[in-house]
Design a protein around this motif. Structure first.
Motif, PDB file in Angstrom:
ATOM      1  N   ARG A   1       0.952  -1.427   0.028  1.00 45.28           N
ATOM      2  CA  ARG A   1       0.055  -0.018   0.007  1.00 45.28           C
ATOM      3  C   ARG A   1       1.014   1.302  -0.158  1.00 45.28           C
ATOM      4  O   ARG A   1       0.289   2.530  -0.484  1.00 45.28           O
ATOM      5  CB  ARG A   1      -1.036  -0.029   1.206  1.00 45.28           C
ATOM      6  N   LEU A   2       2.043   1.010   0.435  1.00 38.20           N
ATOM      7  CA  LEU A   2       3.045   2.392   0.375  1.00 38.20           C
ATOM      8  C   LEU A   2       3.268   2.594  -1.021  1.00 38.20           C
ATOM      9  O   LEU A   2       3.797   3.741  -1.519  1.00 38.20           O
ATOM     10  CB  LEU A   2       4.213   2.144   1.429  1.00 38.20           C
ATOM     11  N   MET A   3       3.016   1.372  -2.001  1.00 35.65           N
ATOM     12  CA  MET A   3       3.525   1.756  -3.337  1.00 35.65           C
ATOM     13  C   MET A   3       2.433   2.108  -4.222  1.00 35.65           C
ATOM     14  O   MET A   3       2.518   2.636  -5.490  1.00 35.65           O
ATOM     15  CB  MET A   3       4.288   0.612  -3.802  1.00 35.65           C
ATOM     16  N   THR A   4       1.051   1.561  -3.899  1.00 37.52           N
ATOM     17  CA  THR A   4      -0.038   1.526  -4.678  1.00 37.52           C
ATOM     18  C   THR A   4      -1.317   1.292  -3.979  1.00 37.52           C
ATOM     19  O   THR A   4      -1.139   1.296  -2.741  1.00 37.52           O
ATOM     20  CB  THR A   4       0.034   0.365  -5.802  1.00 37.52           C
ATOM     21  N   GLY A   5      -2.514   1.669  -4.782  1.00 37.53           N
ATOM     22  CA  GLY A   5      -3.833   1.512  -4.150  1.00 37.53           C
ATOM     23  C   GLY A   5      -4.324   0.082  -3.930  1.00 37.53           C
ATOM     24  O   GLY A   5      -3.782  -0.853  -4.480  1.00 37.53           O
ATOM     25  N   TRP A   6      -5.461   0.179  -3.458  1.00 35.93           N
ATOM     26  CA  TRP A   6      -5.908  -1.122  -3.162  1.00 35.93           C
ATOM     27  C   TRP A   6      -6.040  -2.131  -4.403  1.00 35.93           C
ATOM     28  O   TRP A   6      -5.865  -3.288  -4.013  1.00 35.93           O
ATOM     29  CB  TRP A   6      -7.275  -1.179  -2.130  1.00 35.93           C
ATOM     30  N   PRO A   7      -6.808  -1.644  -5.251  1.00 39.97           N
ATOM     31  CA  PRO A   7      -6.887  -2.648  -6.478  1.00 39.97           C
ATOM     32  C   PRO A   7      -5.586  -3.324  -6.850  1.00 39.97           C
ATOM     33  O   PRO A   7      -5.779  -4.589  -7.129  1.00 39.97           O
ATOM     34  CB  PRO A   7      -7.628  -1.482  -7.567  1.00 39.97           C
ATOM     35  N   GLN A   8      -4.649  -2.817  -6.961  1.00 40.59           N
ATOM     36  CA  GLN A   8      -3.401  -3.375  -7.231  1.00 40.59           C
ATOM     37  C   GLN A   8      -3.024  -4.231  -6.200  1.00 40.59           C
ATOM     38  O   GLN A   8      -2.398  -5.245  -6.537  1.00 40.59           O
ATOM     39  CB  GLN A   8      -2.109  -2.296  -7.752  1.00 40.59           C
TER      40      GLN A   8
ATOM     41  N   LEU B   1      -4.557  -5.926  -4.144  1.00 37.37           N
ATOM     42  CA  LEU B   1      -5.685  -6.973  -3.946  1.00 37.37           C
ATOM     43  C   LEU B   1      -5.015  -8.073  -5.223  1.00 37.37           C
ATOM     44  O   LEU B   1      -4.950  -9.130  -5.170  1.00 37.37           O
ATOM     45  CB  LEU B   1      -6.959  -6.607  -4.410  1.00 37.37           C
ATOM     46  N   ARG B   2      -4.666  -7.349  -6.293  1.00 36.63           N
ATOM     47  CA  ARG B   2      -4.436  -8.125  -7.479  1.00 36.63           C
ATOM     48  C   ARG B   2      -2.644  -8.777  -7.357  1.00 36.63           C
ATOM     49  O   ARG B   2      -2.890  -9.861  -7.625  1.00 36.63           O
ATOM     50  CB  ARG B   2      -4.336  -7.235  -8.744  1.00 36.63           C
ATOM     51  N   TYR B   3      -2.080  -8.193  -6.910  1.00 33.33           N
ATOM     52  CA  TYR B   3      -0.530  -8.635  -6.702  1.00 33.33           C
ATOM     53  C   TYR B   3      -0.281  -9.396  -5.488  1.00 33.33           C
ATOM     54  O   TYR B   3       0.760 -10.143  -5.526  1.00 33.33           O
ATOM     55  CB  TYR B   3       0.394  -7.544  -6.953  1.00 33.33           C
ATOM     56  N   ILE B   4      -0.920  -8.777  -4.520  1.00 33.16           N
ATOM     57  CA  ILE B   4      -0.742  -9.511  -2.980  1.00 33.16           C
ATOM     58  C   ILE B   4      -1.657 -10.438  -2.533  1.00 33.16           C
ATOM     59  O   ILE B   4      -1.439 -11.664  -2.373  1.00 33.16           O
ATOM     60  CB  ILE B   4      -0.223  -8.425  -2.003  1.00 33.16           C
TER      61      ILE B   4
ATOM     62  N   LEU C   1      -3.789 -16.086  -1.769  1.00 34.92           N
ATOM     63  CA  LEU C   1      -5.096 -16.795  -1.615  1.00 34.92           C
ATOM     64  C   LEU C   1      -5.159 -17.922  -2.664  1.00 34.92           C
ATOM     65  O   LEU C   1      -6.252 -18.782  -2.399  1.00 34.92           O
ATOM     66  CB  LEU C   1      -6.391 -15.835  -2.004  1.00 34.92           C
ATOM     67  N   PHE C   2      -4.473 -18.012  -3.134  1.00 37.12           N
ATOM     68  CA  PHE C   2      -4.233 -19.460  -3.936  1.00 37.12           C
ATOM     69  C   PHE C   2      -4.562 -20.693  -3.548  1.00 37.12           C
ATOM     70  O   PHE C   2      -5.172 -21.418  -3.868  1.00 37.12           O
ATOM     71  CB  PHE C   2      -2.732 -19.435  -4.690  1.00 37.12           C
ATOM     72  N   PRO C   3      -3.948 -21.011  -2.166  1.00 41.97           N
ATOM     73  CA  PRO C   3      -4.354 -22.259  -1.512  1.00 41.97           C
ATOM     74  C   PRO C   3      -5.854 -22.349  -1.352  1.00 41.97           C
ATOM     75  O   PRO C   3      -6.573 -23.581  -1.592  1.00 41.97           O
ATOM     76  CB  PRO C   3      -3.770 -22.236  -0.199  1.00 41.97           C
ATOM     77  N   ALA C   4      -6.515 -21.196  -1.207  1.00 44.05           N
ATOM     78  CA  ALA C   4      -8.102 -21.264  -0.804  1.00 44.05           C
ATOM     79  C   ALA C   4      -8.554 -21.574  -2.144  1.00 44.05           C
ATOM     80  O   ALA C   4      -9.796 -22.345  -2.478  1.00 44.05           O
ATOM     81  CB  ALA C   4      -8.416 -20.039  -0.419  1.00 44.05           C
ATOM     82  N   VAL C   5      -8.045 -20.987  -3.293  1.00 40.44           N
ATOM     83  CA  VAL C   5      -8.820 -21.334  -4.673  1.00 40.44           C
ATOM     84  C   VAL C   5      -8.559 -22.860  -5.276  1.00 40.44           C
ATOM     85  O   VAL C   5      -9.497 -23.372  -5.554  1.00 40.44           O
ATOM     86  CB  VAL C   5      -8.116 -20.486  -5.617  1.00 40.44           C
ATOM     87  N   ILE C   6      -7.136 -23.229  -4.921  1.00 37.98           N
ATOM     88  CA  ILE C   6      -7.072 -24.806  -5.150  1.00 37.98           C
ATOM     89  C   ILE C   6      -7.997 -25.768  -4.378  1.00 37.98           C
ATOM     90  O   ILE C   6      -8.886 -26.777  -4.920  1.00 37.98           O
ATOM     91  CB  ILE C   6      -5.588 -25.125  -4.997  1.00 37.98           C
ATOM     92  N   LEU C   7      -7.890 -25.628  -3.246  1.00 39.14           N
ATOM     93  CA  LEU C   7      -8.892 -26.398  -2.168  1.00 39.14           C
ATOM     94  C   LEU C   7     -10.546 -26.030  -2.531  1.00 39.14           C
ATOM     95  O   LEU C   7     -11.036 -27.175  -2.601  1.00 39.14           O
ATOM     96  CB  LEU C   7      -8.680 -25.733  -0.586  1.00 39.14           C
ATOM     97  N   SER C   8     -10.722 -24.933  -2.816  1.00 35.95           N
ATOM     98  CA  SER C   8     -12.267 -24.956  -3.245  1.00 35.95           C
ATOM     99  C   SER C   8     -12.637 -25.612  -4.785  1.00 35.95           C
ATOM    100  O   SER C   8     -13.527 -26.228  -4.524  1.00 35.95           O
ATOM    101  CB  SER C   8     -12.544 -23.333  -3.488  1.00 35.95           C
ATOM    102  N   PHE C   9     -11.553 -25.355  -5.465  1.00 37.65           N
ATOM    103  CA  PHE C   9     -11.757 -26.134  -6.865  1.00 37.65           C
ATOM    104  C   PHE C   9     -11.916 -27.701  -6.225  1.00 37.65           C
ATOM    105  O   PHE C   9     -13.004 -28.420  -6.881  1.00 37.65           O
ATOM    106  CB  PHE C   9     -10.879 -26.009  -7.822  1.00 37.65           C
TER     107      PHE C   9
END
Lengths: 510, 230
Positions: free
Chosen positions: A160-167, A169-172, A177-185
């Motif tokens: 957040r010291l480098m960019t706003g929330w949308p970025q 969320l996208r990059y960090i 959250l990738f483990p949640a995505v795999i497990l959900s799928f």
């Protein structure tokens, strides 16, 4: 009795009660009249089998992909932003997961009917996909919300010291959250693959229904078990994927961080409207139609009079199932945390049994336990408890394992130095420190036992049916108003664990 | 120049910082020394804009950046870099990806990003570390990567939250000197939080002693004593 012996007996019991029947069933498909014989496998290559297998795969892939995508987005919006009333929105969105899925299908039937463009769309691939999407949408949503508590807020602050929330969320946030995505799928895929009550109601051929039909309608046990083998293979593939994702810590949760919530400002109201629309479409519309169908008080009185025994049995089995799942889950969680004998194999067995479609588990238990010597199990509700244990133990074991893993080993060692034996360590240290996890495991066990339909349908001894089974039998030839009233009763029954669950998930620190 | 004017902070109705005034000069090395729970980290987070004051105003170069309940200037627009106590290196990125993240968001092309990261890694004594993953680095190496990441956008202000607390003594001593050298090289204002008095003396040109909800100036090498305690 030593502690290790108790754990060993627990494992031995679970293997005998649930895994052995499945292995035995698969083994017997290779023999005919005592000879090694593959001829029964020809049925797998019939057009009907191939088509239904393809249908099941397509359905599972579509539902898993769509619900994982939408559920993850929803989880982020509801778990990460200051959206007003998010607690109530989460509860409403979770409701379809708590009730037997065919009730949602019934609700949609009340809305769209059988005729016309929408009716025809409902009865088939797209309708089945939609109902199962609505049913399993809460899984990725809740998992995303849970995994959000595992992200160190400093990671986001540094960005957040480098960019706003949308970025950010996208990059960090999203990559973490990738483990949640795999497990959900994986979870939604395997649950959809094994679900057959919705497809049955909406007249769509799926593979688990084939096996179920051969078993319960044609009494062709050989063909039914052969048709179960590909489902065992799919379960093994899911297990392999889960093992592959092990290093991503799919099931491991550490102490929760406090989530830094995003102030939505101008987008707050449009987002809220969109989510309310989604809730109306996925939950309120079909269930409101069921409620509207069952407004006559006489119907309710009649439904309660006729179904009070299945209602009581549903609660009784769910209570017993939840208690057994909590106790065995605790022992299993302890075995996994302490890495006791063959813990990795045991872990794999738990996931495999969870991944196995309910039809396969049900058929395997019948074939194994239906003998004159074991009628005290097969002829009583004990067989249903075995089924619940086999199918859902992975969930309660993982919940307990996570909690036990968070307890510093020094606390156990301090108790040992004070002279506590293993049982005293369990009683005075581990159990009290895991109290909340045990309660959550109990609630999860209760929910899944209460809504279970397929295994119970196959296994329940005469005169021991539950409310989901009673409603299913009424759907064949009952009055629509009565069926609607019974469905509403089922929904209201499901709300009780929802309220308890809501209490425990209200605070993300828990 | 950073100015705190009658700033206070409460969290869940509990006071964290009671009202105070403070001015931090340009290119100054201010060390905030204090025990755990004294509000040191909160002071840094107020400057960064990660939290907002309950009362008062915060200004950078006479421009208001925070008012009660509002970050007037978003954290990413303040030209502030920060090294967190737990470093907060992103575990899913390599060393280069961590350091160059800020440049990537500014759409700097890949070649220039790579060159800039290489320069910084060399300056930090970590040449050739770009492709490594965070979990392949030692504590000292991680600390330097966090420092490089904070410096990549050439911030006017660098905030450091007990960055050396988890390192062994020898490494701690060496990195203190490196931090001073970097500050002199880059010319940023440094606000440095620690609970180690020796560290504070070696790094700071001015030291602010912070006790729970109370403040006093312990040392002021610039001879510009300011009373910040109301």
């Amino acid at each position: 009795m030593t502690w290790r012996l108790l754990i060993f007996l627990t494992v031995a019991f679970l293997f005998t009660a649930t895994l052995l029947p499945v292995l035995s069933m698969v083994f017997h498909t290779f023999f005919s009249h005592g000879n090694f014989d593959f001829s029964a496998y020809k049925v797998l290559f019939q057009d009907s089998s191939l088509t239904s297998f393809q249908n099941s795969l397509l359905l599972s892939l579509l539902v898993a992909a769509a619900s994982t995508f939408a559920g993850t987005v929803l989880g982020i919006v509801l778990g990460k932003t200051k959206l007003p009333g998010s607690y109530v929105l989460v509860m409403l969105l979770t409701l379809p997961l708590l009730i037997p899925p065919y009730i949602l299908a019934l609700g949609w039937y009340e809305v769209l009917g059988r005729e016309g463009f929408w009716g025809e769309l409902l009865f088939g691939f797209w309708g089945t996909s939609w109902v199962l999407f609505c049913t399993y949408l809460p899984i990725p949503m809740l998992l995303s919300m849970l995994f959000l508590t595992q992200i160190n807020p400093r990671f986001e602050e540094a960005a957040r010291l480098m960019t706003g929330w949308p970025q950010v969320l996208r990059y960090i946030t999203l990559p973490l959250l990738f483990p949640a995505v795999i497990l959900s799928f994986l979870l939604v895929f395997i649950l959809t693959f094994g679900e057959q009550s919705v497809a049955n109601f909406l007249r769509f051929d799926v593979f688990s229904l084939e096996s179920f039909t051969y078993f319960s309608a044609f009494y062709d046990f050989k063909t039914a078990t052969v048709l179960a083998v590909p489902m065992v293979i799919v379960a093994l593939l899911v297990l392999a994927a889960e093992q592959f994702g092990r290093h991503k810590h799919l099931w491991r949760f550490d102490t929760a961080y406090s989530i830094e919530k995003i102030n939505l400002e101008n987008t707050r109201i449009p987002l809220l409207i969109m989510i309310l629309l989604l809730i109306s479409l996925t939950v309120l519309l079909p269930l409101a139609h069921l409620f509207a169908e069952a407004t006559d008080i006489h119907l309710w009185a009649e439904a309660l009079t006729k179904a009070y025994q299945p209602i009581l049995r549903s609660y009784l089995y769910a209570t017993l199932g939840a208690t057994a799942l909590m106790v065995f889950g605790f022992f299993s969680g302890y075995l996994l945390t302490e890495r006791m004998f063959a813990h990795r194999f045991y872990d794999a067995v738990l996931i495999f049994m969870f991944s196995l479609p309910a039809t396969v588990t049900g058929i395997a238990l019948i074939l194994f336990w239906n003998t004159p010597y074991t009628n005290f199990i097969y002829g009583t509700p004990l067989i249903i408890l075995f089924a619940y244990l086999g199918k859902y133990l992975a969930l309660t074991a993982k919940i307990t394992q996570n909690r036990l893993g968070q307890i510093p080993h020094s606390q156990v060692e301090a108790a040992q130095l004070a002279g506590a034996n293993p049982f005293q360590v369990l009683r005075f240290i581990l159990a009290p420190l895991s109290k909340k996890a045990l309660l959550i495991a109990w609630v999860i066990g209760f929910i899944f036992s209460l809504r279970e339909t397929t295994m119970t349908m196959l296994l329940y001894p005469p005169g021991y049916d539950t409310l989901p089974i009673y409603i299913l039998t009424q759907m064949a030839n009952g009055e629509p108003g009565m069926i609607a009233a019974l469905s509403v009763i089922m929904i209201l029954m499901s709300l009780l664990p929802l309220l308890v669950l809501g209490y425990f998930t209200k605070d993300p620190h828990d | 120049m950073i100015e705190f004017q009658h700033v206070s902070l409460t969290y869940e109705d509990k006071p964290v910082l009671k009202p105070f005034d403070l001015t931090i000069g340009r290119k100054e090395r201010l060390v905030i020394l204090g025990a755990s729970g004294s509000g040191k980290t909160s002071l840094l987070r107020l400057i960064a804009g990660l939290i907002v004051p309950t009362t008062g105003e915060i200004k950078i170069d006479r421009k208001t950046i925070s008012r009660p309940g509002t970050a007037v200037v978003a954290p990413n627009k303040r030209e502030v870099g920060m090294v967190f106590q737990d470093l907060a290196l992103w575990p899913h990125m390599t060393v280069e990806e961590n350091i160059s993240f800020g440049l990537k968001l500014k759409h700097i092309d890949k070649k220039k990003r790579h060159t800039r990261v290489d320069e910084l890694l060399s300056l930090m004594g970590l040449p050739g570390y770009g492709e490594r993953h965070i979990n392949q680095l030692s504590g000292g190496e991680q600390q330097r990567v966090a420092l490089a990441r904070a410096l990549i956008l050439s911030p006017k202000v660098l905030l450091m939250d007990e960055p050396l607390s988890s390192l062994d003594t020898a490494l701690n001593l060496r990195l203190r000197k490196e931090i001073v050298r970097l500050q002199e090289t880059f010319g940023f204002t440094l606000v440095y939080v620690t609970h180690n008095e020796e560290e504070a003396k070696e790094i700071g040109t001015r030291i602010l002693l912070m006790e729970t909800l109370d403040y006093a100036i312990l040392k002021d090498t610039s001879n510009k004593k300011r009373t910040i305690h109301e």
